[in-house]
Design an enzyme around this catalytic site. Structure first.
Site, short mmCIF file in Angstrom:
data_model
loop_
_atom_site.label_atom_id
_atom_site.label_comp_id
_atom_site.label_asym_id
_atom_site.label_seq_id
_atom_site.Cartn_x
_atom_site.Cartn_y
_atom_site.Cartn_z
N ARG A 47 0.80 -1.19 0.00
CA ARG A 47 0.00 0.00 0.00
C ARG A 47 0.85 1.27 0.00
O ARG A 47 0.37 2.35 -0.24
CB ARG A 47 -0.88 -0.01 1.27
CG ARG A 47 -2.04 -0.99 1.17
CD ARG A 47 -2.74 -1.12 2.51
NE ARG A 47 -2.22 -2.30 3.20
CZ ARG A 47 -2.64 -2.65 4.41
NH1 ARG A 47 -3.48 -1.89 5.08
NH2 ARG A 47 -2.19 -3.76 4.98
N GLU A 103 7.31 2.21 -6.42
CA GLU A 103 7.47 1.68 -5.06
C GLU A 103 7.78 2.82 -4.10
O GLU A 103 8.28 3.87 -4.51
CB GLU A 103 8.59 0.62 -5.09
CG GLU A 103 9.07 0.09 -3.76
CD GLU A 103 8.05 -0.72 -2.99
OE1 GLU A 103 6.89 -0.26 -2.86
OE2 GLU A 103 8.41 -1.80 -2.48
N ASP A 104 7.46 2.62 -2.83
CA ASP A 104 7.78 3.66 -1.85
C ASP A 104 9.26 3.66 -1.47
O ASP A 104 9.94 4.68 -1.56
CB ASP A 104 6.88 3.53 -0.60
CG ASP A 104 6.90 2.14 0.03
OD1 ASP A 104 7.58 1.23 -0.49
OD2 ASP A 104 6.23 1.95 1.07
N ASP A 107 14.62 -1.12 0.20
CA ASP A 107 15.32 -1.34 1.46
C ASP A 107 16.30 -2.50 1.25
O ASP A 107 17.38 -2.31 0.72
CB ASP A 107 14.25 -1.63 2.52
CG ASP A 107 14.78 -1.72 3.93
OD1 ASP A 107 15.54 -0.84 4.33
OD2 ASP A 107 14.42 -2.67 4.64
N LYS A 135 17.36 3.13 0.47
CA LYS A 135 18.28 2.98 1.61
C LYS A 135 19.38 2.02 1.19
O LYS A 135 19.33 0.83 1.52
CB LYS A 135 17.53 2.39 2.82
CG LYS A 135 16.47 3.27 3.42
CD LYS A 135 16.09 2.74 4.80
CE LYS A 135 14.64 2.45 4.93
NZ LYS A 135 14.26 1.84 6.19
N PHE A 156 14.27 4.28 10.03
CA PHE A 156 12.91 3.83 9.74
C PHE A 156 12.04 5.06 9.54
O PHE A 156 11.96 5.91 10.42
CB PHE A 156 12.36 2.95 10.85
CG PHE A 156 11.17 2.16 10.40
CD1 PHE A 156 11.33 0.96 9.72
CD2 PHE A 156 9.88 2.63 10.62
CE1 PHE A 156 10.22 0.24 9.27
CE2 PHE A 156 8.77 1.92 10.18
CZ PHE A 156 8.95 0.73 9.50
N VAL A 157 11.43 5.16 8.37
CA VAL A 157 10.68 6.37 8.04
C VAL A 157 9.18 6.10 7.86
O VAL A 157 8.77 4.96 7.60
CB VAL A 157 11.24 7.04 6.76
CG1 VAL A 157 12.66 7.55 6.99
CG2 VAL A 157 11.18 6.09 5.56
N ASP A 163 4.03 3.57 6.27
CA ASP A 163 3.49 3.35 7.61
C ASP A 163 4.47 2.74 8.58
O ASP A 163 5.50 2.16 8.20
CB ASP A 163 2.29 2.40 7.53
CG ASP A 163 2.74 0.96 7.29
OD1 ASP A 163 3.40 0.70 6.27
OD2 ASP A 163 2.46 0.09 8.14
P1 IMP Z 1 12.59 -4.53 0.75
O1 IMP Z 1 12.02 -5.77 0.16
O2 IMP Z 1 13.41 -4.82 1.99
O3 IMP Z 1 13.35 -3.68 -0.23
O4 IMP Z 1 11.41 -3.76 1.36
C1 IMP Z 1 10.69 -2.85 0.77
C2 IMP Z 1 9.44 -2.60 1.59
O5 IMP Z 1 9.69 -2.56 2.99
C3 IMP Z 1 8.90 -1.24 1.25
O6 IMP Z 1 7.96 -1.35 0.23
C4 IMP Z 1 8.24 -0.83 2.54
O7 IMP Z 1 6.92 -1.29 2.56
C5 IMP Z 1 8.99 -1.53 3.61
N1 IMP Z 1 9.94 -0.60 4.26
C6 IMP Z 1 11.27 -0.52 4.08
N2 IMP Z 1 11.81 0.45 4.82
C7 IMP Z 1 10.78 1.03 5.48
C8 IMP Z 1 10.71 2.14 6.40
O8 IMP Z 1 11.68 2.81 6.75
N3 IMP Z 1 9.46 2.43 6.85
C9 IMP Z 1 8.34 1.74 6.49
N4 IMP Z 1 8.37 0.71 5.64
C10 IMP Z 1 9.58 0.36 5.14
MG MG Z 2 5.91 -1.75 0.55
#
Ligand code: IMP
Ligand code: MG
Length: 181
Positions: A47, A103-104, A107, A135, A156-157, A163
């Site tokens: 979301r 994507e938001d 990470d 990040k 963590f944002v 959210d």
């Molecule tokens: P990844 O698979 O680890 O790259 O994760 C990506 C997803 O993790 C993002 O779409 C976010 O939903 C969540 N996420 C990563 N960092 C944060 C954060 O700092 N705050 C909130 N959600 C995060």
């Molecule tokens: Mg996400």
């Protein structure tokens, strides 16, 4: 404050104004990349990307279709699940189409790496990715989005769609969570 989360405050990291200015410039670059497209399918990852995709598409001077995909990731905590599953598939077809995945945050990289592989298997004409935040210090798999709004440190944002335990998505800016105990 939910009982399962220790008390915290949110310190502003990126203002609503800076986000808007960055999106204008990203939209120009995307417009150049996809100039002449018959129709760009803009795919938001639910979301967290819902605010970003809403602002981004309104800056795009291209014919667009908007679709959504949901992949599992964090649950309600602060740690990545690493094993990515598709929870909700697209409604439309992408074969032979130009696709932009929105994507938001990138990470660990697991989510976008998995989602792009999943979508590429449907043979889009062109598939590009954009994330509002990156990040790089947290990366576990080799993944690089084609466009990034802002590179941020390992914090963590929340806000602007993002959210913590399903809260704070409605903040108009990006802030970092700071625990007070
Ligand atoms: P990844 O698979 O680890 O790259 O994760 C990506 C997803 O993790 C993002 O779409 C976010 O939903 C969540 N996420 C990563 N960092 C944060 C954060 O700092 N705050 C909130 N959600 C995060
Ligand atoms: Mg996400």
């Amino acid at each position: 404050m939910p009982a399962d989360h220790p008390p915290y405050v949110i310190d502003q990291m990126i203002s609503a104004k800076s986000i808007a200015a960055r999106i204008e410039s990203l939209a120009r670059e995307i417009g150049t990349e996809f100039a002449g497209t018959d129709k760009l399918v803009v795919v938001g990852l639910l979301r967290g990307s819902f605010v970003f995709i809403a602002d981004l598409v309104r800056e795009l001077d291209l014919p667009v279709e908007v679709d959504f995909l949901e992949a599992s990731s964090y649950g309600d905590g602060m740690d990545s699940s690493r094993e990515v599953r598709i929870l909700k598939d697209l409604r439309g077809q992408i074969e032979g189409r130009d696709v932009l995945v929105v994507e938001d945050i990138v990470d660990t990289g697991h989510t976008l790496a998995h989602v792009t592989k999943f979508l590429v298997s449907r043979n889009p004409a062109r598939l590009r990715t954009i994330a509002l935040l990156d990040k790089p210090a947290r990366r576990e798999v080799d993944f690089k989005a084609d466009w990034i709004g802002f590179e941020i440190p390992d914090e963590f944002v929340v806000g602007y769609g993002i959210d913590y335990g399903q809260r704070n998505r409605n903040l108009p800016y990006i802030g970092k969570v700071r625990f007070t105990q």
